[in-house]
Design an enzyme around this catalytic site. Structure first.
Site, PDB file in Angstrom:
ATOM      1  CE  LYS A   1       3.875 -71.701 -19.173  1.00 35.62           C
ATOM      2  NZ  LYS A   1       2.764 -72.069 -18.285  1.00 35.62           N
TER       3      LYS A   1
ATOM      4  CD  GLU B   1      16.065 -53.048 -17.094  1.00 35.79           C
ATOM      5  OE1 GLU B   1      17.205 -52.640 -17.313  1.00 35.79           O
ATOM      6  OE2 GLU B   1      15.231 -52.415 -16.403  1.00 35.79           O
TER       7      GLU B   1
ATOM      8  N   GLY C   1      12.832 -48.070 -10.154  1.00 37.95           N
ATOM      9  CA  GLY C   1      11.652 -48.013  -9.302  1.00 37.95           C
ATOM     10  C   GLY C   1      10.909 -46.721  -9.567  1.00 37.95           C
TER      11      GLY C   1
ATOM     12  CG  HIS D   1      15.466 -48.937 -17.732  1.00 40.04           C
ATOM     13  ND1 HIS D   1      15.158 -49.554 -16.546  1.00 40.04           N
ATOM     14  CD2 HIS D   1      15.061 -47.653 -17.607  1.00 40.04           C
ATOM     15  CE1 HIS D   1      14.584 -48.691 -15.741  1.00 40.04           C
ATOM     16  NE2 HIS D   1      14.505 -47.520 -16.357  1.00 40.04           N
TER      17      HIS D   1
ATOM     18  CB  CYS E   1      16.666 -46.277 -13.719  1.00 43.12           C
ATOM     19  SG  CYS E   1      15.571 -44.886 -14.039  1.00 43.12           S
ATOM     20  CE1 TYR E   2      14.136 -44.140  -5.830  1.00 41.14           C
ATOM     21  CE2 TYR E   2      14.946 -46.341  -5.315  1.00 41.14           C
ATOM     22  CZ  TYR E   2      14.452 -45.122  -4.898  1.00 41.14           C
ATOM     23  OH  TYR E   2      14.273 -44.875  -3.572  1.00 41.14           O
TER      24      TYR E   2
ATOM     25  CG  ASP F   1       3.157 -74.137 -15.375  1.00 46.51           C
ATOM     26  OD1 ASP F   1       3.847 -74.099 -16.403  1.00 46.51           O
ATOM     27  OD2 ASP F   1       2.447 -73.197 -14.998  1.00 46.51           O
TER      28      ASP F   1
END
Ligand code: XMP
Length: 532
Positions: free
Chosen positions: A388, A190, A74, A188, A101-102, A246
């Site tokens: 998606k 990710e 964050g 991070h 992290c945060y 979609d």
């Protein structure tokens, strides 16, 4: 990641509709721009994962019964006034926790460690070295590259934590609690810039949270079908089809669940791409045999657009007529109770906070071609848990053809915003033909799936050319192709020159009234993807 917060963090947990799921991981969202990415990476391990507010009460978390919690990064500093903090009780639930992290700083602070500004802000790649061999780092090499982005660091680990990996400047790059299944990463995992980040998250999910990973698209379809049948009962559902992914996947899923109780409405506004109406008819009337209502409203749209050149006025006119036409058709389906929409998970997250935040303004602009709540139906959004690519996989599994699933996005106002200036049937036809040539060539060159959106634009000007011995004064077509992750930023595609040359020659030779083709080499920002 400590970047500027440009959205409201985390939706509430109202979208978690199915607490019966066997395996769930929750991401407590502290506002990082990569929080969604964490959820996607966990889902890559076949474990269902959702974002929730950072301060979701521990009692509610217990009810949801997740296998693990991840505290996202964050933009704040844990010591800043009003910094977002988790409910301190979550650390006593016995559920494995990973702070990133945060998120790591927040958990260390809550458990009594000291967090303070690092000597220098750290941003970018750095080498990380394992200390000992904790299961979180299982299968990783002794040294690997990680991506850091922080100003604060955890200094004193108190008596509770020990270090499991370090970098040159950050001794506590990865830590674990002595007695509880609580971990922290200063970097991070990710983002793709961190090597082995996916292995690290997989280790957390499989070894620490002990998930089996049995969440698959097939099992999701089964569950959704059962839930839809139960909710709909013997009532009727209307689904608006746009020709896009979609709404098509939504309709295909509903068709599997409730068959003949589904009615689809497709509005032909005369602003469609070549062959779009036929494709929808073939798929949903012949292949799926749904009760398909194709409304030919071309004239109504042309009347509303007559003499309108201003982009915003075009959008408004199209939005208004679409709602009128859709409403009228829906009223002709007497027993309709539900309206199905193809809302995806990122839309749910973005609109999870304040209605008047920046995300809401963007949505309004892009919602042209959408439907207002006042139509009076109960809303069904069966894709609201999906990203998606997951919706695409679901569509393929449900039997939708590849070319529909991979079709580039198309704006609600359609060709109207690519036919710059006045809209006439003839100009639309010129644009439609030129667009079809470009797309055909991209597909032939096997590049269609390498770019995220490609199309032709008809410019509101004519230029001089020469054909044989004669001077011509004809239209200009611009072609645009972009590469993008999320459509918020985009770069122009470096298409091969010989492809551009084929596209240009074919358009000028075969599309009447065009004597010049130009290629758009602008990125977003400062340009936008569409020209209007
Ligand atoms: P821009 O042009 O803003 O477009 O860079 C970003 C993405 O949004 C699509 N777009 C729209 N979609 N209604 C829609 O449904 C609209 O009015 C609209 N305007 C832009 C655009 O095609 C691109 O994918």
């Amino acid at each position: 990641m400590s970047t500027v917060l440009d959205r409201t963090p985390g939706p509430d947990d109202s979208s978690i509709v199915d607490p019966q799921r066997e395996e769930l991981i929750l991401v407590l969202d502290f506002g990082s721009q990569t929080a969604q990415l964490i959820a996607r990476r966990v889902r890559d391990q076949h474990v269902f994962c959702q974002l929730v507010r950072h301060d979701l009460p521990a009692a509610r978390i217990r009810e949801l019964n997740p296998k693990g919690l991840i505290l996202s990064g964050g933009p704040s500093s844990v010591y800043a006034p009003g910094a977002p903090l988790p409910d301190p009780e979550i650390f006593h639930l016995g559920i494995p926790i990973l702070g990133i992290c945060y998120g790591m700083q927040a958990l260390c602070r809550a458990l009594g460690s000291e967090v303070s500004p690092a000597r220098s802000r750290e941003f970018g790649h750095t080498i990380c070295r394992a200390v000992g061999n904790d299961p979180l780092l299982s299968g990783l090499p002794h040294e690997w590259t990680v991506w850091m982005s922080h100003g604060d660091q955890v200094h004193d680990l108190s008596a509770h934590f020990s270090q499991i990996a370090a970098t040159e400047t950050c001794p506590n790059a990865a830590i674990r609690h002595h007695t509880l299944p609580i971990y922290g990463l200063q970097f991070h995992p990710e983002v793709t810039h961190t090597d082995f980040g996916q292995n690290l998250l997989a280790n957390f999910v499989k070894h620490v949270c002990r998930c089996h990973g049995d969440w698959t698209i097939e099992s999701l379809i089964e569950r959704e079908v059962a839930a839809l049948r139960e909710r709909v009962g013997n009532r009727r559902v209307i689904c608006g089809l746009s020709g896009g992914v979609d709404s098509s996947v939504t309709a295909a899923l509903l068709f599997k669940a409730i068959g003949k109780q589904l009615s689809c409405i497709f509005v032909d506004n005369g602003l469609l791409r070549k062959g779009e109406r036929e494709q929808v008819r073939e798929q949903f009337s012949e292949h799926f045999q749904t009760d398909l209502h194709v409304v030919d409203a071309r004239q109504q749209f042309m009347d509303a657009l007559a003499g309108v050149s201003d982009p915003q006025l075009k959008r408004k006119a199209i939005g208004r007529v679409f709602i009128e036409v859709f409403r009228k058709e829906a009223e002709s389906i007497p027993d309709a109770h539900f309206l199905a929409q193809g809302t995806l998970y990122p839309d749910v997250i973005e609109s999870g906070g304040s209605k008047d935040g920046p995300a809401a303004a963007i949505k309004y602009h892009h919602n042209v071609g959408g439907l207002p709540a006042e139509l009076g139906f109960e809303l069904i959004e069966p894709l609201r848990d999906l990203f998606k690519d997951e919706a695409r996989r679901m569509g393929l599994e449900l039997g939708l053809p590849e070319n529909l699933i991979w079709r580039h996005p198309f704006p609600g106002p359609g060709l109207a915003v690519r036919c710059l200036g006045a809209i006439t049937e003839q100009r639309l036809e010129t644009l439609r033909e030129a667009d079809a040539v470009f797309i055909e060539e991209l597909i032939d060159a096997d590049l269609y799936r390498d770019v995220q959106q490609a199309f032709a634009v008809l410019l509101p000007l004519q230029t001089v050319g020469v054909m044989g011995d004669a001077r011509t004064y004809e239209d200009v077509i611009a072609i645009r192709s972009v590469n993008t992750d999320n459509f918020m930023t985009a770069d122009w595609s470096r298409l091969p020159y010989d492809l551009l040359q084929r596209v240009s020659t074919r358009i000028i030779n075969s599309v009447r009234g065009v004597n010049r083709v130009v290629y758009d080499v602008s990125s977003k920002p400062p340009s936008t993807i569409e020209w209007e």
